[in-house]
Design a protein around this motif. Structure first.
Motif, short mmCIF file in Angstrom:
data_model
loop_
_atom_site.label_atom_id
_atom_site.label_comp_id
_atom_site.label_asym_id
_atom_site.label_seq_id
_atom_site.Cartn_x
_atom_site.Cartn_y
_atom_site.Cartn_z
N ASP A 1 113.25 0.09 44.98
CA ASP A 1 113.02 1.19 45.68
C ASP A 1 111.76 0.91 46.80
O ASP A 1 110.83 1.79 47.08
CB ASP A 1 112.40 2.64 44.83
N PHE A 2 111.47 -0.34 47.15
CA PHE A 2 110.72 -0.57 47.89
C PHE A 2 110.77 -0.14 49.43
O PHE A 2 112.04 -0.07 49.79
CB PHE A 2 110.65 -2.12 48.01
N ARG B 1 102.97 -0.87 42.17
CA ARG B 1 102.42 0.12 41.18
C ARG B 1 102.72 1.79 41.41
O ARG B 1 102.73 2.48 40.46
CB ARG B 1 101.06 -0.09 41.08
N LEU B 2 103.08 1.92 42.67
CA LEU B 2 103.00 3.34 43.08
C LEU B 2 104.35 3.77 42.84
O LEU B 2 105.56 3.27 42.91
CB LEU B 2 102.77 3.53 44.72
N LYS B 3 104.38 5.27 42.23
CA LYS B 3 105.55 6.03 42.37
C LYS B 3 106.08 6.79 43.75
O LYS B 3 107.10 6.47 43.92
CB LYS B 3 105.45 7.07 41.40
N LYS C 1 106.04 5.59 47.19
CA LYS C 1 105.89 4.63 48.02
C LYS C 1 105.57 4.69 49.42
O LYS C 1 106.09 5.80 50.10
CB LYS C 1 106.87 3.44 47.90
N PRO C 2 104.86 3.83 50.15
CA PRO C 2 104.60 3.99 51.48
C PRO C 2 105.88 4.05 52.45
O PRO C 2 106.89 3.50 51.86
CB PRO C 2 103.34 2.99 51.95
N GLY C 3 105.68 4.38 53.78
CA GLY C 3 106.97 3.97 54.57
C GLY C 3 107.35 2.80 54.95
O GLY C 3 108.60 2.66 55.23
N LYS C 4 106.35 1.81 55.41
CA LYS C 4 106.81 0.71 55.56
C LYS C 4 105.58 -0.09 55.00
O LYS C 4 104.31 -0.10 55.05
CB LYS C 4 106.64 0.62 57.05
N LEU C 5 106.06 -1.63 55.09
CA LEU C 5 104.85 -2.84 54.73
C LEU C 5 105.04 -3.91 55.78
O LEU C 5 105.95 -4.24 56.17
CB LEU C 5 105.35 -3.42 53.29
N ILE C 6 103.87 -4.05 56.28
CA ILE C 6 103.75 -5.35 57.35
C ILE C 6 102.95 -6.23 56.55
O ILE C 6 101.88 -6.21 56.30
CB ILE C 6 103.20 -4.92 58.57
N VAL C 7 103.53 -7.45 56.24
CA VAL C 7 103.11 -8.35 55.30
C VAL C 7 102.88 -9.68 56.12
O VAL C 7 103.70 -10.26 56.52
CB VAL C 7 104.05 -8.81 54.15
N ILE C 8 101.74 -10.11 56.22
CA ILE C 8 101.09 -11.27 57.06
C ILE C 8 100.75 -12.50 56.21
O ILE C 8 99.77 -12.47 55.29
CB ILE C 8 100.14 -10.81 58.05
N SER C 9 101.31 -13.54 56.24
CA SER C 9 100.96 -14.77 55.78
C SER C 9 100.63 -14.50 54.18
O SER C 9 99.52 -14.88 53.82
CB SER C 9 99.76 -15.41 56.17
N PRO C 10 101.49 -14.05 53.25
CA PRO C 10 101.32 -13.81 51.74
C PRO C 10 101.08 -15.12 51.17
O PRO C 10 101.27 -16.15 51.41
CB PRO C 10 102.55 -13.36 51.22
N LYS D 1 118.71 -11.67 45.91
CA LYS D 1 118.70 -10.29 45.19
C LYS D 1 118.93 -9.10 46.11
O LYS D 1 119.06 -8.04 45.40
CB LYS D 1 117.26 -10.08 44.68
N GLY D 2 119.18 -9.15 47.13
CA GLY D 2 119.67 -8.31 48.07
C GLY D 2 118.41 -7.19 48.56
O GLY D 2 118.69 -6.24 48.93
N VAL D 3 117.28 -7.74 48.50
CA VAL D 3 116.20 -6.90 48.97
C VAL D 3 115.92 -7.03 50.51
O VAL D 3 115.90 -8.06 51.17
CB VAL D 3 114.96 -7.45 48.52
N PRO D 4 116.04 -5.80 51.34
CA PRO D 4 115.99 -6.06 52.81
C PRO D 4 114.74 -6.24 53.25
O PRO D 4 113.92 -5.85 52.66
CB PRO D 4 116.60 -4.62 53.08
#
Length: 294
Positions: free
Chosen positions: A229-230, A161-163, A165-174, A257-260
């Motif tokens: 742009d994530f 949703r954000l224009k 975006k934050p610097g990093k995402l740490i995603v635990i057990s989505p 999709k090539g999303v790193p």
């Protein structure tokens, strides 16, 4: 891993008891948890200090190191999981404390709106305001989002949703694949291998936290987000969790999709990366600290 295996066996025994697993999601417990804002006492010891304030009707708790020379410009917005129905647990606060001590960064634990009174979109609207407030003091590149389970889904949906975006995402057990049909059958097949979660819990989450929101919405399901742009993403997840095949398929889709992104999976349960009392959990938290400071 020996300690973990012993704990997992105990959880499987508990899960098989009458009312096991699902009993912690009793509606009365949700309401009590949603209104409780008591912080554990250890957060104000060992060189840490806390500050709590109400922002736009809901609490935010800041944890930081006492010594200014140890502080950094990095900040963490931590969204605890709990199916959108429960507040942060001792594991969340312990992980936050370890991150603060390991990085010097301020950690903000956001007590976002919960079911049954609110739904996921109410939470996202509030979190957008929280992030806007953080941007007044911090460069977006210095902000790191951390979330586990429902909180993991939230940080992904919020970032979408954000224009700025934050610097990093740490995603635990989505929590992937909450839809019915084929994905439900996959979760049912995994249920005997998960020592904690049940499909019945998922159904209750869908009926309450996801109320009036389509389950294929990017506000709920990470699979339907447009990853444009994530920022860099790092995933922690377990092979013994209900969502494992669906998380694996989701990450495979991102890869195609090539999303790193980077990942760390273990033959362990949902949210194992928050278990600082286990060697594997401590290693995961140390890795999170490196990701935050890099």
């Amino acid at each position: 891993m020996i300690l973990y295996n012993c704990i997992e066996k105990v959880f499987f025994i508990t899960k098989r008891l009458p009312g096991g697993g699902i009993k912690i999601f009793d509606m009365g417990e949700w309401e009590a948890s949603a209104k409780s804002e008591m912080l554990p006492g250890f957060l104000n010891r060992n060189g840490l200090q806390t500050r709590s304030k109400v922002f736009q009707g809901f609490w935010i708790h800041r944890i930081r190191v006492c010594r200014k020379r140890k502080q950094t410009k990095r900040v963490v917005l931590f969204l605890p999981g709990g199916g959108g129905m429960q507040r942060a647990t001792i594991l969340h606060y312990d992980t936050a404390a370890r991150i603060v001590k390991g990085t010097g960064a301020d950690v903000y634990i956001a007590a976002y709106p919960l079911a049954p009174e609110y739904n996921v979109r109410d939470a996202l609207l509030w979190l957008e305001k929280v992030y806007a407030a953080l941007l007044k003091k911090h460069d977006p590149k210095d902000i790191v989002f951390i979330g586990d389970s429902a909180g993991a889904n939230l940080i992904l949906s919020l970032t979408c949703r954000l224009k700025q975006k934050p610097g990093k995402l740490i995603v635990i057990s989505p929590a992937c694949g909450l839809e019915n049909g084929k994905t439900r059958n996959i979760r049912l097949a995994m249920e005997p291998y998960d020592p904690i979660l049940t499909v019945e819990m998922n159904d209750m989450i869908a009926a309450n936290w996801c109320r009036n929101v389509p389950l294929d919405s990017p506000d709920i399901s990470p699979e339907y987000i447009e990853y444009k742009d994530f920022p860099p993403m790092f995933f922690f997840y377990g092979e013994h969790e209900l969502f494992y095949p669906l998380v694996y398929a989701y990450l495979s889709m991102l890869r195609e999709k090539g999303v790193p992104f980077k990942e760390n999976k273990e033959p362990m349960c949902h949210d194992w990366a928050l278990c600082g009392f286990l060697r594997e959990g401590r290693d995961a938290i140390h890795m999170m600290c490196r990701l935050i400071t890099e």
